[in-house]
Design an enzyme around this catalytic site. Structure first.
Site, PDB file in Angstrom:
ATOM      1  N   ASP A 138       0.784  -1.064   0.021  1.00 18.65           N
ATOM      2  CA  ASP A 138       0.051   0.124  -0.007  1.00 18.65           C
ATOM      3  C   ASP A 138       1.028   1.122   0.055  1.00 18.65           C
ATOM      4  O   ASP A 138       1.908   1.037   0.326  1.00 18.65           O
ATOM      5  CB  ASP A 138      -0.895   0.049   1.223  1.00 18.65           C
ATOM      6  CG  ASP A 138      -2.043   1.139   1.159  1.00 18.65           C
ATOM      7  OD1 ASP A 138      -2.329   1.586   0.038  1.00 18.65           O
ATOM      8  OD2 ASP A 138      -2.879   0.989   2.048  1.00 18.65           O
ATOM      9  N   LYS A 139       0.360   2.320  -0.010  1.00 17.95           N
ATOM     10  CA  LYS A 139       0.859   3.683   0.037  1.00 17.95           C
ATOM     11  C   LYS A 139      -0.092   4.641   0.744  1.00 17.95           C
ATOM     12  O   LYS A 139      -1.251   4.481   0.718  1.00 17.95           O
ATOM     13  CB  LYS A 139       1.068   4.173  -1.711  1.00 17.95           C
ATOM     14  CG  LYS A 139       1.235   5.802  -1.939  1.00 17.95           C
ATOM     15  CD  LYS A 139      -0.160   6.336  -2.144  1.00 17.95           C
ATOM     16  CE  LYS A 139       0.052   7.927  -2.308  1.00 17.95           C
ATOM     17  NZ  LYS A 139      -1.192   8.691  -2.130  1.00 17.95           N
ATOM     18  N   HIS A 140       0.707   5.477   1.367  1.00 16.28           N
ATOM     19  CA  HIS A 140      -0.235   6.460   2.014  1.00 16.28           C
ATOM     20  C   HIS A 140       0.576   7.960   1.855  1.00 16.28           C
ATOM     21  O   HIS A 140       1.707   7.877   1.869  1.00 16.28           O
ATOM     22  CB  HIS A 140      -0.247   6.329   3.502  1.00 16.28           C
ATOM     23  CG  HIS A 140      -1.178   7.064   4.344  1.00 16.28           C
ATOM     24  ND1 HIS A 140      -2.693   7.017   4.353  1.00 16.28           N
ATOM     25  CD2 HIS A 140      -0.867   8.480   4.797  1.00 16.28           C
ATOM     26  CE1 HIS A 140      -3.052   7.812   5.143  1.00 16.28           C
ATOM     27  NE2 HIS A 140      -2.160   8.568   5.422  1.00 16.28           N
ATOM     28  N   SER A 141      -0.273   8.861   1.598  1.00 16.95           N
ATOM     29  CA  SER A 141       0.111  10.112   1.643  1.00 16.95           C
ATOM     30  C   SER A 141      -0.081  11.107   2.816  1.00 16.95           C
ATOM     31  O   SER A 141      -1.173  10.904   3.285  1.00 16.95           O
ATOM     32  CB  SER A 141      -0.376  10.908   0.438  1.00 16.95           C
ATOM     33  OG  SER A 141      -0.280  12.390   0.350  1.00 16.95           O
ATOM     34  N   LYS A 198      -4.160   2.295  10.809  1.00 17.57           N
ATOM     35  CA  LYS A 198      -4.684   1.839   9.475  1.00 17.57           C
ATOM     36  C   LYS A 198      -3.869   0.692   8.690  1.00 17.57           C
ATOM     37  O   LYS A 198      -4.508  -0.035   8.282  1.00 17.57           O
ATOM     38  CB  LYS A 198      -5.299   3.108   8.788  1.00 17.57           C
ATOM     39  CG  LYS A 198      -6.445   3.908   9.620  1.00 17.57           C
ATOM     40  CD  LYS A 198      -7.093   4.810   8.525  1.00 17.57           C
ATOM     41  CE  LYS A 198      -6.322   6.106   8.195  1.00 17.57           C
ATOM     42  NZ  LYS A 198      -6.159   7.226   9.145  1.00 17.57           N
ATOM     43  N   LYS A 199      -2.741   1.288   8.434  1.00 17.20           N
ATOM     44  CA  LYS A 199      -2.028   0.505   7.533  1.00 17.20           C
ATOM     45  C   LYS A 199      -1.511  -0.672   8.092  1.00 17.20           C
ATOM     46  O   LYS A 199      -1.481  -1.720   7.415  1.00 17.20           O
ATOM     47  CB  LYS A 199      -0.757   1.443   7.149  1.00 17.20           C
ATOM     48  CG  LYS A 199      -1.120   2.669   6.067  1.00 17.20           C
ATOM     49  CD  LYS A 199      -2.003   2.405   5.023  1.00 17.20           C
ATOM     50  CE  LYS A 199      -2.576   3.536   4.187  1.00 17.20           C
ATOM     51  NZ  LYS A 199      -3.499   3.192   3.313  1.00 17.20           N
ATOM     52  N   ARG A 244      -9.619  15.332  15.691  1.00 18.43           N
ATOM     53  CA  ARG A 244      -8.220  16.279  15.263  1.00 18.43           C
ATOM     54  C   ARG A 244      -8.610  17.367  14.261  1.00 18.43           C
ATOM     55  O   ARG A 244      -7.781  18.353  14.218  1.00 18.43           O
ATOM     56  CB  ARG A 244      -7.155  15.218  14.784  1.00 18.43           C
ATOM     57  CG  ARG A 244      -6.298  14.527  15.718  1.00 18.43           C
ATOM     58  CD  ARG A 244      -5.558  13.435  15.056  1.00 18.43           C
ATOM     59  NE  ARG A 244      -4.504  14.126  14.187  1.00 18.43           N
ATOM     60  CZ  ARG A 244      -4.217  13.193  12.939  1.00 18.43           C
ATOM     61  NH1 ARG A 244      -4.679  12.189  12.773  1.00 18.43           N
ATOM     62  NH2 ARG A 244      -3.465  13.910  12.176  1.00 18.43           N
ATOM     63  N   THR A 286      -9.391  10.937   0.212  1.00 17.79           N
ATOM     64  CA  THR A 286      -9.592   9.817  -1.052  1.00 17.79           C
ATOM     65  C   THR A 286     -11.060   9.316  -0.920  1.00 17.79           C
ATOM     66  O   THR A 286     -11.575   9.095  -1.846  1.00 17.79           O
ATOM     67  CB  THR A 286      -8.332   8.946  -0.826  1.00 17.79           C
ATOM     68  OG1 THR A 286      -7.248   9.336  -0.966  1.00 17.79           O
ATOM     69  CG2 THR A 286      -8.700   7.692  -1.701  1.00 17.79           C
ATOM     70  N   SER A 331      -1.909   7.487  13.465  1.00 14.94           N
ATOM     71  CA  SER A 331      -3.126   7.317  12.622  1.00 14.94           C
ATOM     72  C   SER A 331      -2.780   6.779  11.122  1.00 14.94           C
ATOM     73  O   SER A 331      -3.889   5.722  10.966  1.00 14.94           O
ATOM     74  CB  SER A 331      -3.679   8.764  12.307  1.00 14.94           C
ATOM     75  OG  SER A 331      -4.731   8.844  11.563  1.00 14.94           O
TER      76      SER A 331
END
Length: 439
Positions: free
Chosen positions: A86-89, A193-194, A174, A126, A189
């Site tokens: 996966d990727k997260h920004s 999730k990841k 937040r 997203t 955070s």
């Protein structure tokens, strides 16, 4: 009796307010309180502010992340014949990279179970963008989520009630308590999730600039190191890439119009150069870190092939359909999305080169149009935002069109036009531009 019942919430808040290091019991007490309601919204906000003000040690971050991850289900992927990646920004304005990237990596043989967030502060979400599409279900059951990942190679959903539920509550608070930018809170955070998604590898896109959570390189590197250290410590191979957010990414900012830009990107009709560079860099890292590519040259060839042949576009279309959307989204995106009532040109206020863009202000303008939230339960207007945005470094004449605004009425459109113009600075000389990728 949960730990949160044994420990009085205000005592945990007091410890962190006074700069003390929280032990595992106190951290578990706070996380339990997020889930069972023992911490009220005001106490969660106070705790978030105390963490924002005083930070957390690496051990606190690891314990906090693990407690948040274990606050709900943790997925496993037995029987899958490829890597789970996966990727997260960290978020920005116009950041629609996840859509292209997930489709590309799935088309190259990876499995991408992407659990995404809602809009946060001035940045788009997203999950909100996907909900622009009629019928799209961002919250399938876990079994359905896993089935789609296996069948299609990718599924992008929002947090379910059972995946990191502690984070889901903290995330929304937040957003409205000015505690978004805290490195420990961002780290926990993202990774709760990841890590609950059972990944083999993770690539982080850490944004830096005036439209990012981290507006300077020192803070961006600190966040990147925090995420990489905590994630690798938890057993997930993680790499961070620091990318520029000193201007809107791509040519659009807003929910439906970013989905439209995604369709144009995947079909090859429009690939804005900065956006394309970041997509390719992140996709390459994901392929190399999972051994789906032997190196950068091999990764680039694979990325170009799935884009050129339309395989990435086909994968994206199949995912949209599998999650309740139309079967032909890529070819006819506007058939399943609503357009704004009012679309007006934004015209340059003066001659010169577009030298600076106050990107956060443009993001807040999208929020002001209704495209983001000022309260956790607020509904989002998916139709609003900006498109046809010119990049920094372009020379324009006064009165030339530099963007378009999409709004629900003329009054809000005119306000947004003024805000967009106020967010730009012009120069007589061609400006020196930031690199697209820092490190």
């Amino acid at each position: 009796m949960t730990l949160s019942n044994k420990i009085i919430p205000q005592e945990i808040i007091r410890l962190k307010r006074d700069g003390k290091v929280l032990n595992e019991q106190a951290i578990n007490g706070f996380v339990s309180g997020l889930v069972d309601g023992n911490f009220s919204d005001s106490q969660v906000g106070a705790m978030a502010m105390a963490i924002y003000q005083n930070g957390m040690t690496v051990d606190e971050r690891v314990n906090f992340t693990k407690a948040m991850m274990n606050s709900g289900d943790v997925l496993s992927w037995e029987g899958f014949d490829g890597p789970i990646v996966d990727k997260h920004s960290t978020g920005g304005v116009g950041d629609k990279v996840s859509f292209m990237l997930a489709a590309i990596v799935a088309a190259c043989g990876g499995y991408v179970p992407m659990i995404s967030g809602r809009g946060l502060g001035h940045t788009g979400g997203t999950a909100d963008k996907l909900e622009s599409i009629a019928g799209f279900n961002v919250q399938p059951s876990i079994s359905e989520f896993k089935r789609i990942v296996k069948d299609v190679g990718v599924a992008i959903i929002s947090q379910t009630d059972n995946l990191a539920p502690a984070d889901k509550r903290l995330y929304s608070i937040r957003d409205v308590t000015a505690t978004v930018e805290s490195i420990p809170l961002i780290t926990a955070s993202i990774l709760s999730k990841k890590l609950s998604a059972g990944l083999d590898a993770l690539v982080m896109d850490v944004k830096v600039g005036n439209g990012a959570m981290m507006n300077n390189l020192t803070d961006a590197k600190a966040l990147a190191e925090s995420i990489v250290n905590v994630a690798n410590g938890a057993g997930v191979k993680t790499q961070a890439i620091i990318t520029d957010m000193n201007q809107v990414l791509g040519t659009s900012a807003g929910n439906a119009i970013e989905m439209y830009e995604t369709a144009k990107y995947l079909t090859g009709k429009q690939r804005e150069p900065r956006l394309h560079q970041i997509v390719k860099a992140l996709a390459s890292a994901m392929l190399i870190n999972t051994n789906l590519a032997r190196g950068e040259k091999d990764a680039d060839a694979k990325i170009e092939q799935v884009l050129r042949t339309g395989l990435a576009a086909e994968v994206f279309d199949r995912m949209i359909a599998a999650l309740g959307g139309p079967t032909n989204f890529i070819e006819q995106p506007w058939d399943s999305m609503n357009k704004a009532n009012v679309i007006m040109d934004v015209k340059a206020a003066q001659h010169g080169y577009i030298a600076q863009m106050h990107t956060r202000e443009i993001g807040m303008s999208v929020v002001g149009l209704g495209g983001g939230r000022t309260a956790p339960t607020q509904k989002v207007d998916h139709t609003v935002g900006f498109d046809r945005i010119l990049p920094l470094g372009v020379q324009v004449n006064r009165g030339e069109v530099i963007a378009r605004v999409h709004a629900k009425d003329e009054d809000s459109a005119n306000r947004a036009i003024e805000q967009f113009n106020n967010a730009l600075t012009y120069s007589e000389e061609s400006p020196e531009l930031s690199p697209v990728i820092y490190s």
